[in-house]
Scaffold this active site. Structure first.
Site, short mmCIF file in Angstrom:
data_model
loop_
_atom_site.label_atom_id
_atom_site.label_comp_id
_atom_site.label_asym_id
_atom_site.label_seq_id
_atom_site.Cartn_x
_atom_site.Cartn_y
_atom_site.Cartn_z
N HIS A 1 -15.30 -30.72 96.35
CA HIS A 1 -15.51 -29.37 96.90
C HIS A 1 -14.23 -28.75 97.44
O HIS A 1 -14.28 -27.80 98.22
CB HIS A 1 -16.57 -29.41 98.01
N GLY B 1 -23.51 -40.38 104.68
CA GLY B 1 -23.41 -39.17 105.51
C GLY B 1 -23.61 -37.87 104.77
O GLY B 1 -22.92 -36.89 105.04
N THR B 2 -24.56 -37.86 103.84
CA THR B 2 -24.82 -36.62 103.13
C THR B 2 -26.32 -36.34 103.12
O THR B 2 -27.13 -37.26 102.98
CB THR B 2 -24.18 -36.62 101.71
P1 NAD Z 1 -24.67 -32.06 105.56
O1 NAD Z 1 -24.13 -31.46 106.83
O2 NAD Z 1 -25.65 -31.26 104.78
O3 NAD Z 1 -25.38 -33.45 105.94
C1 NAD Z 1 -24.73 -34.36 106.80
C2 NAD Z 1 -25.61 -35.61 106.89
O4 NAD Z 1 -24.89 -36.54 107.67
C3 NAD Z 1 -26.96 -35.37 107.59
O5 NAD Z 1 -28.00 -35.91 106.79
C4 NAD Z 1 -26.81 -36.11 108.92
O6 NAD Z 1 -28.03 -36.73 109.33
C5 NAD Z 1 -25.78 -37.16 108.59
N1 NAD Z 1 -24.97 -37.58 109.75
C6 NAD Z 1 -24.60 -36.83 110.83
N2 NAD Z 1 -23.86 -37.57 111.65
C7 NAD Z 1 -23.75 -38.81 111.10
C8 NAD Z 1 -23.11 -40.02 111.49
N3 NAD Z 1 -22.41 -40.11 112.64
N4 NAD Z 1 -23.21 -41.10 110.67
C9 NAD Z 1 -23.92 -41.04 109.51
N5 NAD Z 1 -24.54 -39.93 109.09
C10 NAD Z 1 -24.46 -38.82 109.87
O7 NAD Z 1 -23.43 -32.48 104.72
P2 NAD Z 1 -23.23 -32.61 103.14
O8 NAD Z 1 -24.40 -33.28 102.54
O9 NAD Z 1 -21.87 -33.18 103.00
O10 NAD Z 1 -23.21 -31.11 102.58
C11 NAD Z 1 -22.54 -30.10 103.29
C12 NAD Z 1 -21.47 -29.30 102.56
O11 NAD Z 1 -20.65 -28.71 103.61
C13 NAD Z 1 -20.50 -30.11 101.73
O12 NAD Z 1 -20.39 -29.46 100.52
C14 NAD Z 1 -19.15 -30.06 102.44
O13 NAD Z 1 -18.13 -29.60 101.57
C15 NAD Z 1 -19.28 -29.01 103.50
N6 NAD Z 1 -18.81 -29.47 104.84
C16 NAD Z 1 -17.72 -30.28 104.92
C17 NAD Z 1 -17.30 -30.76 106.16
C18 NAD Z 1 -16.08 -31.65 106.23
O14 NAD Z 1 -15.20 -31.56 105.36
N7 NAD Z 1 -15.98 -32.56 107.20
C19 NAD Z 1 -18.00 -30.40 107.33
C20 NAD Z 1 -19.13 -29.56 107.20
C21 NAD Z 1 -19.52 -29.10 105.94
#
Ligand code: NAD
Length: 243
Positions: free
Chosen positions: A116, A183-184
């Site tokens: 992404h 973590g997705t």
């Molecule tokens: P999402 O936010 O939809 O889901 C995150 C998942 O992680 C949730 O199911 C949650 O329960 C779980 N989670 C939260 N804290 C956790 C922990 N400490 N340990 C384990 N699991 C944990 O994220 P996604 O599925 O990656 O989709 C979101 C989109 O947003 C992606 O395309 C991404 O590019 C973007 N995004 C990226 C970032 C980043 O780069 N760090 C941050 C936010 C969003």
């Protein structure tokens, strides 16, 4: 996780999402009722949102970039455990991340694909150059390659755009014997469908997440907990040719 069987793995694909970076201080996406840092996805993560209000979108990613570069944001034990596993693994290893942060690189991961895009890069909509970028992108920032003003955008794949490295990722999924999703939320496609590709290849499929994801029923095994605790534990027990 204690009852897991040790199974030999020679080809491993790991998919990570925003949850692996949550304990590094970067907010996830879905935990905020469909808002990302208080913004609607349509406003800050679509080409239409960018066309409507480029200033808002640039400002949004400028803040995300500044946060990522703040000293408080560092790789956590989950990022580090994945990098260490890759170093000792004697088979084929591919880490696919949906994250746009650089915490996997900072932890030492090498065979890594940002499907992404990357927050610390900018893309020129005129000459298509992709360049490293740590500062704010201003509305009239010139492209360092073609020098055109106002043509830079964050190197982020927005909803409705084609994710990167898809051919390579599908090839690896077709051949893997272990697929681990970390973590997705399982809401964003095509990443949410990778587990089905890996299953079709006969791979062992494992989900490690804070809660059961939307794709949970497709996995052979599913464990709930914090990434910083589960990832080091899980990868310590994966048996591989180098172990
Ligand atoms: P999402 O936010 O939809 O889901 C995150 C998942 O992680 C949730 O199911 C949650 O329960 C779980 N989670 C939260 N804290 C956790 C922990 N400490 N340990 C384990 N699991 C944990 O994220 P996604 O599925 O990656 O989709 C979101 C989109 O947003 C992606 O395309 C991404 O590019 C973007 N995004 C990226 C970032 C980043 O780069 N760090 C941050 C936010 C969003």
């Amino acid at each position: 996780m204690s009852g897991q069987k040790r199974q030999l793995s020679k080809r491993c694909v790991v998919l990570t999402g925003a949850g692996i970076s949550a304990e590094s201080g970067i907010q996830t996406f879905r935990d905020q009722n469909g808002l990302w840092e208080n913004h609607r996805i349509e406003d800050v993560a679509t080409p239409e949102g960018f066309a409507r209000d480029p200033q808002l979108v640039q400002h949004f990613y400028n803040l995300r970039r500044a946060q990522l570069l703040s000293p408080a944001v560092q790789p956590n034990p989950a990022h580090i455990a994945l990098a260490e596993f890759e170093k000792t693994f004697r088979g084929e290893f591919l880490l696919v991340t949906q994250n746009v942060d650089d915490l996997h690189e900072r932890a030492g991961s090498h065979n890594l694909r940002h499907m992404h895009g990357e927050l610390l890069k900018a893309r020129c909509t005129h000459c298509s150059s992709i360049v490293p970028w740590q500062a704010d992108i201003e509305l009239l920032s010139p492209c360092p390659r073609c020098h055109r003003s106002g043509s830079l955008r964050p190197h982020i794949v927005w909803f409705g755009e084609m994710p990167l490295y898809m051919q390579e990722i599908y090839d690896a999924l077709r051949q893997c014997d272990l697929f681990v999703s970390i973590g997705t939320s399982g809401h964003v496609y095509p990443a949410a469908g990778f587990v089905e590709q890996a299953r079709a290849a006969g791979a062992r499929t494992v989900e490690l997440n804070l809660e059961r994801s939307a794709a949970n029923s497709f996995f052979d095994e599913s464990y709930q907990g914090l990434a910083s605790v589960m990832i080091p534990q899980f990868f310590a027990q994966v048996q591989h040719p180098g172990a």
